[in-house]
Design a protein around this motif. Structure first.
Motif, PDB file in Angstrom:
ATOM      1  N   TYR A 171      -9.199  -5.536 -22.239  1.00  0.00           N
ATOM      2  CA  TYR A 171      -7.815  -5.149 -21.474  1.00  0.00           C
ATOM      3  C   TYR A 171      -7.986  -5.134 -20.018  1.00  0.00           C
ATOM      4  O   TYR A 171      -8.807  -4.404 -19.503  1.00  0.00           O
ATOM      5  N   MET A 172      -6.952  -6.171 -19.472  1.00  0.00           N
ATOM      6  CA  MET A 172      -7.122  -6.349 -18.133  1.00  0.00           C
ATOM      7  C   MET A 172      -6.489  -5.158 -17.180  1.00  0.00           C
ATOM      8  O   MET A 172      -5.191  -4.699 -17.398  1.00  0.00           O
ATOM      9  N   LEU A 173      -7.112  -4.864 -16.037  1.00  0.00           N
ATOM     10  CA  LEU A 173      -6.777  -3.831 -14.975  1.00  0.00           C
ATOM     11  C   LEU A 173      -6.150  -4.568 -13.869  1.00  0.00           C
ATOM     12  O   LEU A 173      -5.152  -4.073 -13.297  1.00  0.00           O
ATOM     13  N   ASP A 174      -6.743  -5.627 -13.388  1.00  0.00           N
ATOM     14  CA  ASP A 174      -6.559  -6.429 -12.250  1.00  0.00           C
ATOM     15  C   ASP A 174      -6.974  -7.710 -12.016  1.00  0.00           C
ATOM     16  O   ASP A 174      -8.212  -8.099 -12.762  1.00  0.00           O
ATOM     17  N   GLY A 175      -6.348  -8.712 -11.678  1.00  0.00           N
ATOM     18  CA  GLY A 175      -6.703  -9.991 -11.697  1.00  0.00           C
ATOM     19  C   GLY A 175      -6.422 -10.594 -13.020  1.00  0.00           C
ATOM     20  O   GLY A 175      -5.933 -10.284 -14.140  1.00  0.00           O
ATOM     21  N   HIS A 198      -7.267 -19.243 -23.000  1.00  0.00           N
ATOM     22  CA  HIS A 198      -6.197 -18.439 -22.556  1.00  0.00           C
ATOM     23  C   HIS A 198      -6.669 -17.506 -21.354  1.00  0.00           C
ATOM     24  O   HIS A 198      -7.823 -17.079 -21.237  1.00  0.00           O
ATOM     25  N   THR A 199      -5.737 -17.265 -20.226  1.00  0.00           N
ATOM     26  CA  THR A 199      -5.781 -16.210 -19.201  1.00  0.00           C
ATOM     27  C   THR A 199      -5.254 -15.156 -19.300  1.00  0.00           C
ATOM     28  O   THR A 199      -3.877 -14.993 -19.426  1.00  0.00           O
ATOM     29  N   ALA A 200      -5.981 -13.706 -19.409  1.00  0.00           N
ATOM     30  CA  ALA A 200      -5.115 -12.603 -19.765  1.00  0.00           C
ATOM     31  C   ALA A 200      -5.044 -11.988 -18.292  1.00  0.00           C
ATOM     32  O   ALA A 200      -5.922 -12.136 -17.337  1.00  0.00           O
ATOM     33  N   PRO A 212     -13.452 -15.254 -13.963  1.00  0.00           N
ATOM     34  CA  PRO A 212     -12.187 -14.714 -13.369  1.00  0.00           C
ATOM     35  C   PRO A 212     -11.329 -16.139 -12.988  1.00  0.00           C
ATOM     36  O   PRO A 212     -12.001 -17.230 -12.757  1.00  0.00           O
ATOM     37  N   ALA A 213     -10.001 -15.795 -13.104  1.00  0.00           N
ATOM     38  CA  ALA A 213      -9.063 -17.077 -12.807  1.00  0.00           C
ATOM     39  C   ALA A 213      -8.692 -17.200 -11.410  1.00  0.00           C
ATOM     40  O   ALA A 213      -8.656 -16.055 -10.614  1.00  0.00           O
ATOM     41  N   ASP A 214      -8.027 -18.108 -10.857  1.00  0.00           N
ATOM     42  CA  ASP A 214      -7.342 -18.411  -9.632  1.00  0.00           C
ATOM     43  C   ASP A 214      -8.310 -18.085  -8.405  1.00  0.00           C
ATOM     44  O   ASP A 214      -7.726 -17.806  -7.370  1.00  0.00           O
ATOM     45  N   GLY A 215      -9.611 -18.435  -8.734  1.00  0.00           N
ATOM     46  CA  GLY A 215     -10.571 -18.245  -7.308  1.00  0.00           C
ATOM     47  C   GLY A 215     -10.595 -16.716  -6.877  1.00  0.00           C
ATOM     48  O   GLY A 215     -10.941 -16.507  -5.878  1.00  0.00           O
TER      49      GLY A 215
END
Length: 245
Positions: free
Chosen positions: A63-67, A79-81, A101-104
């Protein structure tokens, strides 16, 4: 079972350079919490992550909190969550996956491992995700509650359970269902959990069904916790690294 009260989370450094605050098992609470194997808040820096690795014998809820966190697996899923999104993986008889982690940019989130009952250890691996808009959110007196797993959520597991993201603005009581066990983990802010002061990274194990009172601090800052409970399998939890036997 003995109720230990609010405990501090433990610091865990993974071999891939990822660092976490773990609710259990830790030095303060060295046991699993049937049906749950472990729970932690993870922090992944931009240049770190989990390369492709295997799992067997349990289910994972992230469960993602940030980023954003990019997931790829041996089922062919990519898939990117992102913030507020969730993923469920049934590892069953075996799956391989990676998490970066996505997007650098870095990311942080929560990960829960849930044991599979003995008769389901070898079931086919499976994956499903849900974006934030698909997770039901309801306003209650004293709190706003998002259901990550449970009534109305598109995510379900082979273990009856609920997973709630609770933003307490005053006072709210969580009821652990009969014959279930669970825990409360503080994500943000400070307040009290059953009358004990609690801050970020603290955990209250709840090994038996009962109500848990949550009260926000008086400084006006948000008090955010997750409340997780499930029906125990009554079977030994034998974790061996990435496997739960």
């Amino acid at each position: 079972m003995t109720d230990p009260g609010v405990l501090p989370g433990g610091r865990v450094r993974h071999g891939t350079g990822v660092h976490s605050t773990r609710a259990f098992p830790t030095e303060a609470y060295p046991d699993n919490l049937d049906p749950f194997v472990l729970f932690e808040r993870f922090y992944i820096d931009p240049d770190q992550g989990f390369p492709m690795h295997p799992h067997e014998g349990f289910e994972i809820v992230s469960y993602m909190l940030d980023g954003g966190m990019a997931h790829e697996d041996s089922l062919g899923v990519a898939h990117t969550a992102r913030e507020g999104d969730a993923m469920r993986i049934t590892t069953g008889g075996g799956i391989r996956h990676s998490e970066f982690p996505a997007d650098g940019a870095g990311c942080n989130g929560l990960q829960l491992w849930v044991n599979l009952p003995r008769e389901k250890k070898e079931i086919d691996a499976d994956y499903v995700d849900a974006d934030a808009a698909a997770l039901p959110t309801a306003a209650h007196d004293g709190a706003t509650v998002t259901t990550v797993v449970g009534d109305g959520s598109p995510l379900d597991l082979h273990t009856p359970m609920e997973y709630l993201d609770v933003r307490v603005d005053d006072r709210w009581t969580w009821e652990v269902p009969d014959d279930w066990a669970g825990f409360v983990f503080v994500v943000d802010g400070a307040g009290t959990v059953d009358g004990d002061d609690a801050g970020v990274g603290d955990v209250l194990p709840v090994p038996e069904a009962r109500p848990v009172d949550l009260v926000a601090g008086g400084d006006g800052d948000p008090f955010r916790v997750v409340c997780v409970a499930g029906r125990p399998h009554g079977e030994p939890i034998r974790q061996r690294g990435p496997y739960v036997l």
